[in-house]
Scaffold this motif. Structure first.
Motif, PDB file in Angstrom:
ATOM      1  N   LEU A 119       0.807  -1.224   0.000  1.00 12.30           N
ATOM      2  CA  LEU A 119       0.000   0.000   0.000  1.00 12.30           C
ATOM      3  C   LEU A 119       0.840   1.274   0.000  1.00 12.30           C
ATOM      4  O   LEU A 119       0.577   2.186  -0.786  1.00 12.30           O
ATOM      5  CB  LEU A 119      -0.938   0.016   1.212  1.00 12.30           C
ATOM      6  N   ASN A 120       1.831   1.354   0.892  1.00 10.57           N
ATOM      7  CA  ASN A 120       2.602   2.595   0.967  1.00 10.57           C
ATOM      8  C   ASN A 120       3.389   2.862  -0.308  1.00 10.57           C
ATOM      9  O   ASN A 120       3.527   4.019  -0.717  1.00 10.57           O
ATOM     10  CB  ASN A 120       3.521   2.594   2.186  1.00 10.57           C
ATOM     11  N   THR A 121       3.885   1.823  -0.944  1.00  6.07           N
ATOM     12  CA  THR A 121       4.548   2.011  -2.232  1.00  6.07           C
ATOM     13  C   THR A 121       3.538   2.503  -3.266  1.00  6.07           C
ATOM     14  O   THR A 121       3.836   3.407  -4.055  1.00  6.07           O
ATOM     15  CB  THR A 121       5.230   0.708  -2.695  1.00  6.07           C
ATOM     16  N   LEU A 122       2.339   1.943  -3.256  1.00  2.76           N
ATOM     17  CA  LEU A 122       1.280   2.406  -4.160  1.00  2.76           C
ATOM     18  C   LEU A 122       0.970   3.885  -3.935  1.00  2.76           C
ATOM     19  O   LEU A 122       0.851   4.657  -4.890  1.00  2.76           O
ATOM     20  CB  LEU A 122       0.017   1.569  -3.973  1.00  2.76           C
ATOM     21  N   TRP A 123       0.858   4.297  -2.656  1.00  2.56           N
ATOM     22  CA  TRP A 123       0.566   5.702  -2.373  1.00  2.56           C
ATOM     23  C   TRP A 123       1.690   6.601  -2.900  1.00  2.56           C
ATOM     24  O   TRP A 123       1.418   7.675  -3.442  1.00  2.56           O
ATOM     25  CB  TRP A 123       0.384   5.950  -0.878  1.00  2.56           C
ATOM     26  N   ILE A 135      10.987   2.997  -6.865  1.00  4.12           N
ATOM     27  CA  ILE A 135      10.752   3.193  -5.439  1.00  4.12           C
ATOM     28  C   ILE A 135      10.928   1.894  -4.651  1.00  4.12           C
ATOM     29  O   ILE A 135      11.403   1.893  -3.522  1.00  4.12           O
ATOM     30  CB  ILE A 135       9.319   3.740  -5.227  1.00  4.12           C
ATOM     31  N   PHE A 136      10.553   0.788  -5.263  1.00  5.40           N
ATOM     32  CA  PHE A 136      10.374  -0.471  -4.553  1.00  5.40           C
ATOM     33  C   PHE A 136      11.655  -1.066  -3.970  1.00  5.40           C
ATOM     34  O   PHE A 136      11.649  -1.543  -2.833  1.00  5.40           O
ATOM     35  CB  PHE A 136       9.685  -1.491  -5.464  1.00  5.40           C
ATOM     36  N   MET A 137      12.749  -1.074  -4.713  1.00  2.23           N
ATOM     37  CA  MET A 137      13.950  -1.797  -4.271  1.00  2.23           C
ATOM     38  C   MET A 137      14.518  -1.252  -2.963  1.00  2.23           C
ATOM     39  O   MET A 137      14.864  -2.029  -2.067  1.00  2.23           O
ATOM     40  CB  MET A 137      15.034  -1.779  -5.364  1.00  2.23           C
ATOM     41  N   GLY A 138      14.623   0.043  -2.836  1.00  2.00           N
ATOM     42  CA  GLY A 138      15.119   0.617  -1.592  1.00  2.00           C
ATOM     43  C   GLY A 138      14.210   0.294  -0.420  1.00  2.00           C
ATOM     44  O   GLY A 138      14.671  -0.009   0.687  1.00  2.00           O
ATOM     45  N   ARG A 139      12.916   0.326  -0.677  1.00  2.00           N
ATOM     46  CA  ARG A 139      11.943   0.009   0.373  1.00  2.00           C
ATOM     47  C   ARG A 139      12.017  -1.471   0.749  1.00  2.00           C
ATOM     48  O   ARG A 139      11.868  -1.824   1.913  1.00  2.00           O
ATOM     49  CB  ARG A 139      10.534   0.388  -0.084  1.00  2.00           C
ATOM     50  N   LEU A 140      12.250  -2.336  -0.227  1.00  2.00           N
ATOM     51  CA  LEU A 140      12.380  -3.768   0.040  1.00  2.00           C
ATOM     52  C   LEU A 140      13.591  -4.040   0.929  1.00  2.00           C
ATOM     53  O   LEU A 140      13.486  -4.762   1.937  1.00  2.00           O
ATOM     54  CB  LEU A 140      12.500  -4.554  -1.269  1.00  2.00           C
TER      55      LEU A 140
END
Length: 172
Positions: A119-123, A135-140
């Motif tokens: 959800l937060n990545t979607l937002w 955005i996703f890789m750093g968050r992962l």
């Protein structure tokens, strides 16, 4: 368990909202796409004490107040929904149940995968209009590193506070 008075509930909720705001906005590391905070601690402890609905509401209010007061990061209504779901998830798995490693690991995993990475990545993608892959890789990586640390911190705080707060005493 003894029913809380209305005044006691409001006082506890206010205290935990303040703690969550402090731990999420003051004592936190914020970058554009990655936030490392300790607000999960107060949300999870409140969820153990008060259950999913109250914890979800408390977390959502704390998110709203934190964004109003400090405005770090992005204000997007989806994040308030995400925080409600974080509180609700903690409450669903931890309220009036024995606190074990497995019982704690499950909600932290659900929150990391479905709320933080999902959800937060979607937002963020909707708000910044950037590709999710950017955005996703750093968050992962952040979530993989923080997952065991957050569980360890939760246990340390829970066991310490469990000695002085009756509502946190482990149940058989």
């Amino acid at each position: 368990m003894k029913q809380l008075s209305y005044n006691s509930l409001i006082t506890q909720t206010s205290l935990f909202i303040a703690l969550t705001v402090l731990l999420s906005y003051i004592f936190a590391i914020h970058t554009t796409f990655i936030h490392i905070t300790f607000g999960f601690l107060s949300t999870a402890i409140f969820a153990v004490m008060h259950g999913p609905i109250r914890a979800g509401i408390m977390a959502a209010i704390a998110c709203f107040i934190g964004m109003l007061l400090f405005g770090q990061g992005v204000f997007f209504p989806g994040f308030i929904l995400s925080e409600f779901l974080v509180g609700y998830t903690f409450g669903h798995f931890l309220y009036q149940k024995p606190i074990t490693l497995k019982r704690v690991a499950i909600p932290f995993l659900i929150i990391a995968i479905f709320i933080h990475l999902g959800l937060n990545t979607l937002w963020l993608v909707i708000f910044y209009q950037k590709a999710a892959s950017a955005i996703f890789m750093g968050r992962l990586i952040k979530n993989i590193i923080c997952y065991p640390i957050e569980i360890g911190l939760f246990f340390a705080v829970y066991k310490t506070l469990g000695r002085i707060i009756p509502a946190l005493k482990p149940r058989p």
